[in-house]
Enzyme design. Structure first.
Site, short mmCIF file in Angstrom:
data_model
loop_
_atom_site.label_atom_id
_atom_site.label_comp_id
_atom_site.label_asym_id
_atom_site.label_seq_id
_atom_site.Cartn_x
_atom_site.Cartn_y
_atom_site.Cartn_z
N ASP A 196 0.90 -1.05 -0.02
CA ASP A 196 -0.09 -0.02 -0.11
C ASP A 196 0.99 1.12 0.13
OD1 ASP A 196 -2.50 -1.38 -0.08
OD2 ASP A 196 -2.53 -1.80 2.19
N THR A 240 0.39 -5.58 3.73
CA THR A 240 -1.07 -5.66 4.00
C THR A 240 -1.83 -5.83 2.40
OG1 THR A 240 -0.77 -4.25 5.83
CG2 THR A 240 -3.00 -4.33 5.15
N ASP A 498 -2.68 5.61 4.23
CA ASP A 498 -2.36 4.53 3.43
C ASP A 498 -1.14 3.82 3.49
OD1 ASP A 498 -4.73 4.90 2.16
OD2 ASP A 498 -3.83 5.63 0.13
N GLU A 500 1.55 5.13 5.35
CA GLU A 500 2.50 6.26 5.57
C GLU A 500 2.21 6.95 6.69
OE1 GLU A 500 4.87 7.05 2.30
OE2 GLU A 500 4.57 4.83 2.49
#
Ligand SMILES: CCCCCCCCCCCCC/C=C/[C@@H](O)[C@H](COP(=O)(O)O)NC(C)=O
Ligand SMILES: Nc1ncnc2c1ncn2[C@@H]1O[C@H](COP(=O)(O)OP(=O)(O)O)[C@@H](O)[C@H]1O
Ligand SMILES: [Ca+2]
Length: 542
Positions: A196, A240, A498, A500
């Site tokens: 992601d 993920t 997301d 980060e």
């Protein structure tokens, strides 16, 4: 061209060899189907098959090898002519595989006619990419990105005659920076091999590049952003892989490669995150403060553990049981037909997303945006263990239904989930429901709203703004002095954007309906996969 009783046209219908026997093979232009059936009556329809032409990957002339020629009917034939059709085979759990079937005949002209007709049909599939730009993160997930691409994906792209320019990234932001420099118009799509975080990087590069080329200032939170028509394909090779799982239904590199090859298209909502007229980030899956922010921050230090780091940090964060105080304001999404408590989920061809698309087109025609700020804002103050804003369901292998099972991929809204301060035991009950079928929102301490914009200010930054000399400032990172055991943290949490980290205690979020597109089709309705290929339906078609 043959005429069928119903007036339907067949482009080709021939008796061709398949293995040892003769089969009736038809190419139905109108229905877009290649079908082959065994004409022998006894085992009715036992081996009948068909493939939509939109799911044919490639057609090749084939040289039959000696072994094939030494058996059965081959012996009697001087030199059989053959062609192979590669196609998508749908397996269980949304998994796709590439299968092939080889037909033969004695007549060279007939064989070439078939190859020609099938190639013409493939040429007509204009949504398929011909030229792709590929970014591989060699350090994502279990560090298998390069191997996965080379062994599983590149051979399929080459079979489908797709040309690629491949960049193996050398550092974080390599892909993003590169996207501002390349001749982007040369490509029909961008592929990212990673998790992601890597997808987020590529998305920032593409959306950022689009706005730059159109002279749009990303720092203006109200700017109408330009849609990004270059599709992104995700080859999952991260920890993920939530964006891939939520848009395809499985994290599987071959399945994703096949969705790219046949040129699928899934529009996607994107949230923009700002602070005081400064652009911070875009998000498509989870924007999480509190629990998911803390898990991510802790797990970054444990990258060497691979995907296991989330289990370790998840457990640790769960034990710490920190809650955070702040003010949330949001505008409810009134335009969308759905609600977060709906029983039905967003699936391929979702009518709720289509309706939002229609509204979006209408809005664009009118060429003006409503004065959104004048619309109703709701304000909630409180103490929260987790604040999750999700643009999509956020399903992933750890949470097969996701954090908000009824969220939509492209309806122009996000689901705001507030988990208020509660006991450790209750929070555990909530977390466990991420992993099973029970209703995650059926708790007194959990609230969920469908929103189109959202703001959050932590109590700490509110206090700091109102009194600069606030002594609390000196104690960032320490626990509440008055209540040593109360778990209220006077430091801020971090946002998980997301995958980060984003350190900002006051943010403004706005959902941009269908700002970008993926090579995907959303999650397909279950069980129909097998049914679509059932023998009875084949019988009716032939
Ligand atoms: C005691 C039971 C605990 C159950 C926990 C259930 C976990 C459900 C996880 C759902 C997370 C979905 C949101 C996805 C976030 C990704 O962007 C992010 C980063 O993914 P990446 O490492 O880049 O692939 N991953 C995490 C775990 O924060
Ligand atoms: N060559 C590289 N070296 C180090 N970091 C990289 C490199 N390429 C990409 N990254 C960064 O790695 C981060 C995580 O990557 P991702 O593919 O999402 O893996 P994971 O799912 O394991 O977190 C992304 O934020 C991305 O920007
Ligand atoms: Ca949405």
């Amino acid at each position: 061209m043959e005429q069928l009783p119903g007036g339907r046209r067949l482009r080709l219908a021939s008796s061709l060899g398949l293995g040892q026997r003769c089969w009736e093979v038809t190419l139905d232009d109108e229905r877009g189907l290649l079908a082959w059936r065994d004409p022998r009556p006894p085992r009715r329809g036992a081996d009948n098959c068909f493939v939509p032409t939109s799911e044919i990957i490639a057609v090749e002339e084939t040289e039959l090898n000696k072994k094939q020629r030494s058996i059965g009917k081959w012996q009697k034939m001087a030199k059989p002519h053959a062609f192979t059709v590669y196609y998508v085979k749908k397996a269980r759990n949304h998994r796709w595989r590439c299968r092939d079937v080889t037909f033969w005949c004695a007549d060279e002209i007939l064989c070439n006619q078939w190859i020609q007709a099938l190639k013409e049909l493939l040429e007509m599939q204009t949504c398929r990419p011909k030229q792709l730009l590929v970014y591989i993160n060699p350090y994502g997930g279990k560090r298998q990105g390069k191997r996965i691409y080379e062994q599983k994906v590149a051979p399929l792209f080459s079979l489908a005659s797709i040309s690629t320019d491949v960049v193996v990234t050398e550092h974080a932001n390599h892909a993003k920076d590169n996207l501002f420099e390349v001749n982007i118009n040369k490509y029909d799509g961008v592929v990212c091999v990673g998790g992601d975080g890597m997808f987020s990087e590529v998305m920032h590069g593409l959306i950022g590049r689009m706005q730059k080329d159109s002279g749009i200032d990303q720092n203006n939170p109200k700017a109408p952003l330009v849609q990004c028509n270059i599709r992104i394909g995700i080859i999952p090779a991260g920890s993920t892989d939530c964006v891939c799982y939520s848009t395809v239904g499985i994290s599987d590199p071959v399945t994703s490669a096949l969705h790219i090859i046949i040129g699928d298209c899934q529009p996607l909502d994107v949230s923009s995150v700002h602070q005081n007229n400064t652009f911070l980030k875009y998000a498509v899956s989870l924007l999480g403060y509190g629990f998911y922010g803390d898990v991510l921050k802790d797990s970054e230090k444990k990258r060497w553990m691979g995907p296991m780091r989330y289990d370790y940090s998840g457990f640790k964060t769960f034990l710490s049981h920190h809650y955070y105080e702040g003010t949330i304001s949001f505008q409810p999404a009134k335009h969308t037909l759905g609600s977060p408590r709906d029983k039905d989920s967003c699936r391929t061809g979702c009518y709720i997303c289509k309706e939002s698309e229609r509204q979006l087109a209408e809005q664009r025609k009118k060429c003006g945006f409503k004065h959104e700020d004048e619309e109703e804002w709701k304000v909630i103050k409180g103490k929260f263990l987790a604040i999750n804003v999700v643009n999509m369901c956020c399903a992933c292998p750890r949470s097969p239904k996701g954090l908000s099972p009824a969220a939509h991929l492209a309806d122009g809204s996000a689901d705001l989930i507030l988990v208020r301060k509660c006991s450790r035991f209750d929070f555990l009950r909530y977390l466990v429901r991420h992993t099973n079928k029970d209703d995650q929102f059926d708790f007194s301490f959990v609230d969920v709203y469908r929103v189109k914009s959202f703001q959050f200010t932590s109590k700490l930054s509110e206090d700091n703004e109102s009194s600069v000399t606030d002594i609390g400032k000196k104690h960032f990172g320490q626990f509440c002095r008055d209540h040593p055991a109360c778990c209220c943290n006077i430091a801020n949490s971090t946002w998980n954007c997301d995958g980060e980290t984003l350190d900002s205690s006051a943010i403004e979020v706005r959902v941009h309906c269908q700002l970008m597109k993926l090579f995907a089709r959303g999650i397909e309705e279950n069980c129909k996969d097998e049914a679509a290929y059932s023998h009875s339906s084949v019988e009716q078609l032939l």
